[in-house]
Structures are given as structure tokens and as C-alpha cells.
Write a protein that holds these residues in place. Structure first.
Motif, PDB file in Angstrom:
ATOM      1  N   ASN A 377      -4.480  -6.414 -10.408  1.00 23.26           N
ATOM      2  CA  ASN A 377      -5.280  -6.472  -9.179  1.00 23.26           C
ATOM      3  C   ASN A 377      -6.764  -6.338  -9.463  1.00 23.26           C
ATOM      4  O   ASN A 377      -7.608  -6.897  -8.755  1.00 23.26           O
ATOM      5  CB  ASN A 377      -4.837  -5.361  -8.216  1.00 23.26           C
ATOM      6  CG  ASN A 377      -3.443  -5.598  -7.656  1.00 23.26           C
ATOM      7  OD1 ASN A 377      -2.996  -6.738  -7.559  1.00 23.26           O
ATOM      8  ND2 ASN A 377      -2.764  -4.521  -7.294  1.00 23.26           N
ATOM      9  N   GLU A 407      -6.829  -0.761   1.959  1.00 24.46           N
ATOM     10  CA  GLU A 407      -6.185  -1.941   1.376  1.00 24.46           C
ATOM     11  C   GLU A 407      -6.099  -3.089   2.382  1.00 24.46           C
ATOM     12  O   GLU A 407      -6.109  -4.258   1.991  1.00 24.46           O
ATOM     13  CB  GLU A 407      -4.785  -1.585   0.862  1.00 24.46           C
ATOM     14  CG  GLU A 407      -4.780  -0.588  -0.296  1.00 24.46           C
ATOM     15  CD  GLU A 407      -5.540  -1.105  -1.504  1.00 24.46           C
ATOM     16  OE1 GLU A 407      -5.524  -2.332  -1.757  1.00 24.46           O
ATOM     17  OE2 GLU A 407      -6.179  -0.283  -2.193  1.00 24.46           O
ATOM     18  N   ALA A 411      -7.426  -6.733   1.539  1.00 27.99           N
ATOM     19  CA  ALA A 411      -6.505  -7.871   1.586  1.00 27.99           C
ATOM     20  C   ALA A 411      -7.071  -9.010   2.424  1.00 27.99           C
ATOM     21  O   ALA A 411      -6.915 -10.191   2.081  1.00 27.99           O
ATOM     22  CB  ALA A 411      -5.150  -7.429   2.132  1.00 27.99           C
TER      23      ALA A 411
END
Length: 485
Positions: A377, A407, A411
Motif C-alpha cells: 500500500n 482510510e 480510499a
């Protein structure tokens, strides 16, 4: 005996490991035993005796009478080093053994080296004491500076300008003990060490040209550091060796000795908790392994102890990590081996002048490509952050979301800029693979013209490194292709 040392000895006995001391198992060959019996361990703690010596006369005498042959194909004396260790107060479990494997360097049958490592001769459970090394036998940068700092008079500024000046004093210490020959308490340990190295400091311009840019840069940095050490050394009246060129323009003995001493330091030293660096004789025979089976600790007096951390099978090497196994290129540049057990490697994406924010996002240590083609990631995060620099406000929103652990917001940014980030990663992968392909074709041409491993014994290691990187990047490219299929 300190309380920690006493506890270690009692543990050796209670765990079934008989304590080997200087009164047992001492069986040096006659000539070696005679020399060692002349050496009292007290010499290790007597700085006054060392300072009273005439360094010029003792160095030249030792060099003439008891030289250590450090040429690359010289044999290592690993037969007497265990008895030397016992004689100088190192405690060994009776399960301790040094195992030796002969290795041929490439296709050169005349260039044989030995890989020597510590193994156990029987199964041992966790928390088994294995080694204890007294502090007066441990070489440290601080103690070396105390002993040899006066030798650098007039060159202190140049020494301190080195980013790793503590290791420079260790470098001086190894050179001093080398010149003392058998007058050095560390003679038998030094004579057991490798002569041949494949790390960056030992590579040639040909080697650098065979590596992809990132690995070549790491290897060249090691070579540059060696040259910086020698430049400072040249300003110090320290060695009795003359700096002359060898026959037919070959390496001089001065260069061979300084490079050997440099490699001893940088392939065997460890960091201490207080920021100092050290070389611990016998512990330095532990091999690298990402799955450590031993722990190395120190007590308040500086004595070193090695314990097993899990079940270790008979014949299994005792290992601990020399560095980050996810960056095999760095390990090769520093130590001269390839860790092919690593599940992945640094993605080779290099950023000039990285910011504090980039380090927080995972650059560079967490930016990994894995052998199965997956991508960490952190690669996506860092490359997206780079892309967002055209919009500083958006870049900061993304970074703050990362710091806050949001997150969901991260995203959404990744979804919005997926195509751009994907293209950036894909372009980078294709660039590295193209570099590797060109290097491969160039190596095939060189080998066809006679530039083979007999002339360049480090070439097989370099080729294995390139193949390892290529396999990983091929897997990543296949994964990227599947994302848009």
C-alpha cells in the motif's frame, strides 16, 4: 565474575551445556599454542602497556615476522580460532561448532573461498545460553578512539567530517592489530576472517556497470566510503606500510590491506544501544537470517551474551538479521551476499530529496514489490502523494487523512486518481525491466568476448541479483496487466 556472567555460566550448566573454559578443550597446534601461551589476557585491559610500545618498531617487526596473508585466495585459519576464544575467556556451550563450506567463485576453480558459520551439534531449546564474550575482547569505536585518538592529531577535522567516524576508529584498530601480527591478542581471530569479499567496496567499475541504477548506486556508495576512509588515513602517520603501486599497475599491498580492514569492519560490526559500534569476536560468525533464532544482549559492564530464541535443530546455522531483508540490493552492497529468501524487494523508486511527509508515508523501507506480484500500500500512497504535488491543498488533505488513519478519505483519493497512479507505477516497472534487459544483453556480449567470471569473479552474484529483481518486477507487471484486463 559479574552477576550476569555468573548467571550465564550457571545457565550453561543447568541447561545441559557444559561450560568450555580456558582450562578445558585447549588443543592448539604446538607452534600456535606456544605463541598463545606468551599472551596474557591482561594485555587486553592494559592501555598503558599498549601506549608504551614503540608503534613503528613493533609494527615493522610484526609485519616481517608474522604477516597475515590477506590476498583474496589465501586460506583462512578457522581451526585454531575456537581454542583462541577459549584461551581469552570466551565461554562456549558444548553444542557450539564452526561449520565450513567451500565455495567456488563463479567459473574460477582457482578462486575458492570458505563460508564459515556457527551451528549447533545437537538440538537446543529456546533460551539456551550459547556464547559469552568478555567486554575487554570486544572492539568498539569508543575504545578504539580512546586508544588511537592521539594518532589522528592534526587530522581531527577530517576524521570528524566522516558521517561514520566511530567506524573509522574501528578501521584504525583493525589496521593496528594487523600490523602487530602475533603480538596482537586478536591475531588468531583476524587470521580466521575472510579475505575475499563481493560487497560494493570490492567491486570494480565493470561490476557497477552490470547492476541496475539503484543497486549500482548503493554499491558505489560503499566504494566511495572506502575511498573517503583512505583519504583521511593518508593524512595520518599511522601505518608502516608503504603506499606503492603493485606490479603491472596491480593493487598495492597498502590498498589490499586497507580494503581488507574496511571490509572486516563494515561486514562484521554491529550497532550498540548507545550509538557506538562494535565487533564482537565469535559472535561475528553468526550468519544473516530474517528468521532469527538467537538474541544478542549486553550487560552493564559491556559483556556480550548470545541465547537461542526458539528450538534450533542440530546442524542448523545460528542467525540474526544483518539488516532489512526486504532490500536485498542493500545487503549485497554492504555485505556481498544475496538474500534470496526475501518475499519481496524495495520497488527501486528513488525520490530526490524526499520530504518528512514521504518518510511518514512509508518511503523507502515499506515500498515493496513482492515475488507474487503484489504491491504494498505504501507504494500507492507515496506515488499518489508525489502526483498530488501539482495541487498542494489536495496533497495536504491526503496526507492528513493518512496521519489521522482516515482510510475512507484515502480510499476516495486512490479511486479518484487510480489511473494516474497506475500509469506511474507501470512506467516505473517497465523502465526497470528495460534496464535489466539491456544489462542482460550487455552481459551476454561481455561473456562472449571473454569478460567471464574467471576475470570477474563477482559477476555470478551480480547476475543472480539481477535475475532476482527481474523475476519480482515481471510478477508485478503481470499483476498490473491483470488489473486492466
Amino acid at each position: 565474575m559479574t552477576s550476569a556472567a555468573a548467571l550465564f555460566s550457571s545457565l550453561l550448566l543447568t541447561t545441559g551445556g557444559a561450560l568450555i573454559t580456558s582450562s578445558s578443550a585447549f588443543h592448539l597446534p604446538t607452534t600456535a599454542a606456544t605463541i598463545l601461551r606468551r599472551r596474557s589476557p591482561a594485555i587486553l585491559s592494559s592501555s598503558n602497556q599498549r601506549q608504551q610500545r614503540s608503534s613503528s618498531s613493533s609494527s615493522s617487526f610484526a609485519l616481517q615476522q608474522y604477516p597475515i596473508d590477506i590476498s583474496e585466495n589465501a586460506p583462512r585459519d578457522t581451526l585454531t580460532v575456537t581454542d583462541w576464544a577459549i584461551n581469552y575467556g570466551i565461554q562456549l556451550s558444548d553444542t557450539f561448532q564452526l561449520s565450513t563450506t567451500a565455495q567456488q567463485q563463479g567459473d574460477n576453480t582457482a578462486m575458492m573461498t570458505e563460508d564459515v558459520c556457527i551451528t549447533t551439534n545437537q538440538n537446543i531449546p529456546p533460551e539456551t545460553p550459547f556464547l559469552s564474550i568478555p567486554s575487554n575482547l570486544i572492539l568498539t569505536g569508543f575504545k578504539s578512539r580512546q586508544e588511537l585518538g592521539h594518532e589522528t592529531y592534526g587530522a581531527e577535522h577530517q576524521v570528524l567530517s566522516l558521517s561514520d567516524h566511530q567506524t573509522f576508529y574501528l578501521f584504525l584498530k583493525i589496521l593496528r592489530e594487523y600490523e602487530l601480527g602475533t603480538q596482537s591478542p586478536w591475531y588468531y581471530w583476524l587470521n580466521s576472517l575472510p579475505r575475499y569479499y563481493s560487497n560494493g567496496a570490492s567491486m570494480t567499475d565493470f561490476c557497477f556497470g552490470c547492476l541496475p541504477p539503484y543497486a549500482a548506486g548503493l554499491a558505489l556508495a560503499e566504494k566511495t566510503r572506502y575511498k573517503q576512509f583512505v583519504e583521511v588515513l593518508d593524512k595520518i602517520s599511522f601505518l608502516s606500510l608503504e603506499k606503492n603501486e603493485g606490479d603491472n599497475g596491480s593493487s598495492s599491498h597498502y590498498e589490499e590491506v586497507t580494503k581488507w580492514a574496511f571490509n572486516v569492519v563494515f561486514t562484521r560490526c554491529m550497532e550498540l544501544p548507545g550509538g557506538d559500534c562494535c565487533i564482537v569476536p565469535m559472535v561475528d560468525y553468526l550468519n544473516h537470517g530474517s528468521d532469527a533464532n538467537v538474541d544478542i544482549t549486553y550487560d552493564d559492564e559491556g559483556n556480550c551474551y548470545v541465547y537461542s530464541t526458539r528450538d534450533v535443530m542440530a546442524g542448523e546455522p545460528l542467525v540474526f538479521p544483518y539488516g532489512d531483508s526486504s532490500n536485498p540490493s542493500n545487503l549485497m552492497a554492504r555485505y556481498g551476499f544475496l538474500d534470496e529468501s526475501s518475499p519481496g524487494t524495495f520497488c527501486k523508486y528513488v525520490i530526490e530529496n524526499p520530504t518528512f511527509e514521504m518518510f511518514n508515508l512509508g518511503y523507502p523501507n515499506s515500498m515493496l514489490f513482492y515475488n507474487d506480484g503484489s504491491i504494498s500500500n505504501e507504494v500507492w500512497d507515496v506515488l499518489l502523494y508525489e502526483l498530488l504535488k501539482v495541487s498542494p491543498q489536495e496533497q495536504q488533505y491526503f496526507y492528513q487523512a493518512h496521519i489521522a488513519g482516515d482510510e475512507g478519505t484515502k480510499a476516495s483519493y486512490h479511486d479518484q486518481y487510480f489511473a494516474e497512479t497506475f500509469q506511474s507505477i507501470q512506467s516505473h516497472v517497465n523502465y526497470i525491466l528495460n534496464e535489466l534487459d539491456e544489462l542482460g544483453m550487455g552481459l551476454e556480449t561481455q561473456i562472449a568476448q571473454g569478460q567471464d567470471a574467471k576475470r570477474h569473479p563477482r559477476l555470478p552474484l551480480i547476475m543472480r541479483h539481477n535475475e532476482f529483481v527481474k523475476f519480482t518486477f515481471d510478477s508485478v507487471r503481470q499483476n498490473l496487466d491483470n488489473m486492466i484486463a
